[in-house]
Design a protein around this motif. Sequence first.
Motif, mmCIF file in Angstrom:
data_model
loop_
_atom_site.group_PDB
_atom_site.id
_atom_site.type_symbol
_atom_site.label_atom_id
_atom_site.label_comp_id
_atom_site.label_asym_id
_atom_site.label_seq_id
_atom_site.Cartn_x
_atom_site.Cartn_y
_atom_site.Cartn_z
ATOM 1 N N THR A 30 0.819 -1.214 0.000
ATOM 2 C CA THR A 30 0.000 0.000 0.000
ATOM 3 C C THR A 30 0.855 1.267 0.000
ATOM 4 O OG1 THR A 30 -0.170 -0.248 2.404
ATOM 5 C CG2 THR A 30 -2.008 -1.073 1.114
ATOM 6 N N SER A 31 2.131 1.123 -0.383
ATOM 7 C CA SER A 31 3.018 2.290 -0.476
ATOM 8 C C SER A 31 3.515 2.445 -1.914
ATOM 9 C CB SER A 31 4.240 2.107 0.434
ATOM 10 O OG SER A 31 3.867 2.136 1.778
ATOM 11 N N LEU A 73 2.599 7.846 2.832
ATOM 12 C CA LEU A 73 2.692 6.525 2.179
ATOM 13 C C LEU A 73 3.220 6.599 0.746
ATOM 14 C CD1 LEU A 73 -0.613 4.803 3.384
ATOM 15 C CD2 LEU A 73 1.691 4.574 4.322
ATOM 16 N N LYS A 76 8.066 7.810 -0.042
ATOM 17 C CA LYS A 76 9.033 6.801 0.372
ATOM 18 C C LYS A 76 9.971 6.497 -0.781
ATOM 19 C CE LYS A 76 5.792 4.703 3.553
ATOM 20 N NZ LYS A 76 5.497 3.501 4.282
ATOM 21 N N GLN A 226 8.232 -3.070 14.234
ATOM 22 C CA GLN A 226 7.873 -1.648 14.155
ATOM 23 C C GLN A 226 7.623 -1.171 15.590
ATOM 24 O OE1 GLN A 226 8.166 1.184 12.271
ATOM 25 N NE2 GLN A 226 6.994 0.248 10.613
ATOM 26 N N LYS A 280 4.785 4.351 15.980
ATOM 27 C CA LYS A 280 3.459 4.523 15.383
ATOM 28 C C LYS A 280 2.425 4.372 16.501
ATOM 29 C CE LYS A 280 5.738 3.917 11.472
ATOM 30 N NZ LYS A 280 6.165 5.019 10.622
ATOM 31 N N ILE A 307 -2.965 -0.403 7.373
ATOM 32 C CA ILE A 307 -1.976 -0.526 8.451
ATOM 33 C C ILE A 307 -0.673 -1.006 7.810
ATOM 34 C CG2 ILE A 307 -2.651 -2.904 9.060
ATOM 35 C CD1 ILE A 307 -2.005 -2.164 12.028
ATOM 36 N N ALA A 311 3.804 -3.109 11.304
ATOM 37 C CA ALA A 311 2.842 -2.620 12.297
ATOM 38 C C ALA A 311 1.803 -3.711 12.555
ATOM 39 C CB ALA A 311 2.190 -1.338 11.807
HETATM 40 O O1 NQM Z 1 4.990 -1.113 9.278
HETATM 41 C C1 NQM Z 1 3.604 2.903 7.120
HETATM 42 C C2 NQM Z 1 3.286 1.366 5.391
HETATM 43 C C3 NQM Z 1 3.995 1.759 6.603
HETATM 44 C C4 NQM Z 1 5.083 0.988 7.185
HETATM 45 C C5 NQM Z 1 4.142 3.505 8.235
HETATM 46 C C6 NQM Z 1 5.027 -0.479 7.011
HETATM 47 C C7 NQM Z 1 5.389 -1.360 8.130
HETATM 48 O O2 NQM Z 1 2.126 1.074 5.431
HETATM 49 O O3 NQM Z 1 6.070 -2.341 7.844
HETATM 50 O O4 NQM Z 1 4.718 -0.994 5.956
HETATM 51 O O5 NQM Z 1 4.002 2.902 9.294
HETATM 52 O O6 NQM Z 1 4.669 4.602 8.105
HETATM 53 O O7 NQM Z 1 3.896 1.409 4.310
#
Ligand code: NQM
Length: 399
Positions: A30-31, A73, A76, A226, A280, A307, A311
């Motif tokens: 989702t990034s 998101l 990056k 995370q 987070k 999410i 995380a």
């Molecule tokens: O926790 C967003 C995302 C993330 C980090 C963030 C992620 C992870 O959704 O591994 O993927 O927490 O900033 O890309």
Amino acid sequence: MTEPFTEAGRPPRPFGAQVPIPAWLMRGGTSRGPFFRASDLPRDIAVRNRVLLAVMGSPHPLQVDGVGGGHPLTSKAGIVSGSDEAEIDLDFTFVQLQPGNTSVQTTANCGNMLSAVVPYALETGLLEPGGETTTATVRTLNTGLISEITVQTPELGTGEDSRRVVAYDGDTAIDGVGGTASPIRIMFRDTEGSVAASLLPTGHERDVVVLAGGRELEATLIDNGQPMILVRAGDVGRTGYESTEELNADADLKALLEDLRIEGAGLMGLGDVRDKSYPKMTLLAAPRGGGAVSTRCFIPHAAHESIGVLAAVTVATAVCMGGTVAHGLAASGSGRQRTLAIEHPSGAFDVDLELSERGEVLRAGITRTARPLMSGDLWVPRTVWDPQRKIPGTEKTES
Ligand code: NQM
């Protein structure tokens, strides 16, 4: 004059006002963000960071002068190389930038961007395909996280013309991304204490955090890939089922969570995190879609549409532990192998866990999808390398 390119980088076109840098724009889970070979970026970290800010268009909030999408998101970047370590195939650095400020961070992990690493490496010749699937061991240099990533690499064509290619079409849907695609499987090893010193850096499954104004909140301060602060939504006067838009408009909640983040990070040994993207913040509530728990995650200031990967792994871990704030509202499942659906604003995220006899999480597995969106050169003003230098053909300097 400072030479813009390093090592294997292509020589810049002579004396242009802009320097082209080879890059692939990838969606990972989702990034989204540009991926670079490490050797195509400046070795000097300060210069590299200025290059990435220019690429992204930060600090402009809409990032109109770069390829960032005006959201954390889509602010990056990924940097990939082969590895010196025999048992590692690829080294990956995840870079978190932001719309609206000049922060460039490489401390915490991102499992979503990680999911694009192996497709990128296969497309750019850093890695050769194996058989029907290709598995690579990837080290995320941010925290030393090791993961085994498997992508589908079917044969295309017949006879002499046949070759293995990365499959992108498939039946796998991930909530937060439209359509379906080919699955990318990630198995994580040793996720405990990625940025914090250990899984439970305070030594407790649940802490009472005293905020600056004296208010006390129960929270779980945990890091299984995370660093996160988990709090029951009801304890901050919310349902935990709010939409992302409602959460983003909720200034009182954001201020309260920021107080909790600053105090909690201190207890976690993370120091002053005012300008950091971690820990987070996540509100927990009872599941209402048949999953394990409902979440509303802040990264750390904007509400996530779904999410993050690690995380979700960290929340799933807290759900399996007896004394965390998830206890009493989450459905933790049973057995040494279990799949927990972590509910979020746009659906649910399945985390597969392997537990020890004592109930500790040993391994976590997840599925993502990824896709290249564009490949070519990203153009960076030459003044980024030498802010005092005149731009050829103009009398301007940038400083
Ligand atoms: O926790 C967003 C995302 C993330 C980090 C963030 C992620 C992870 O959704 O591994 O993927 O927490 O900033 O890309």
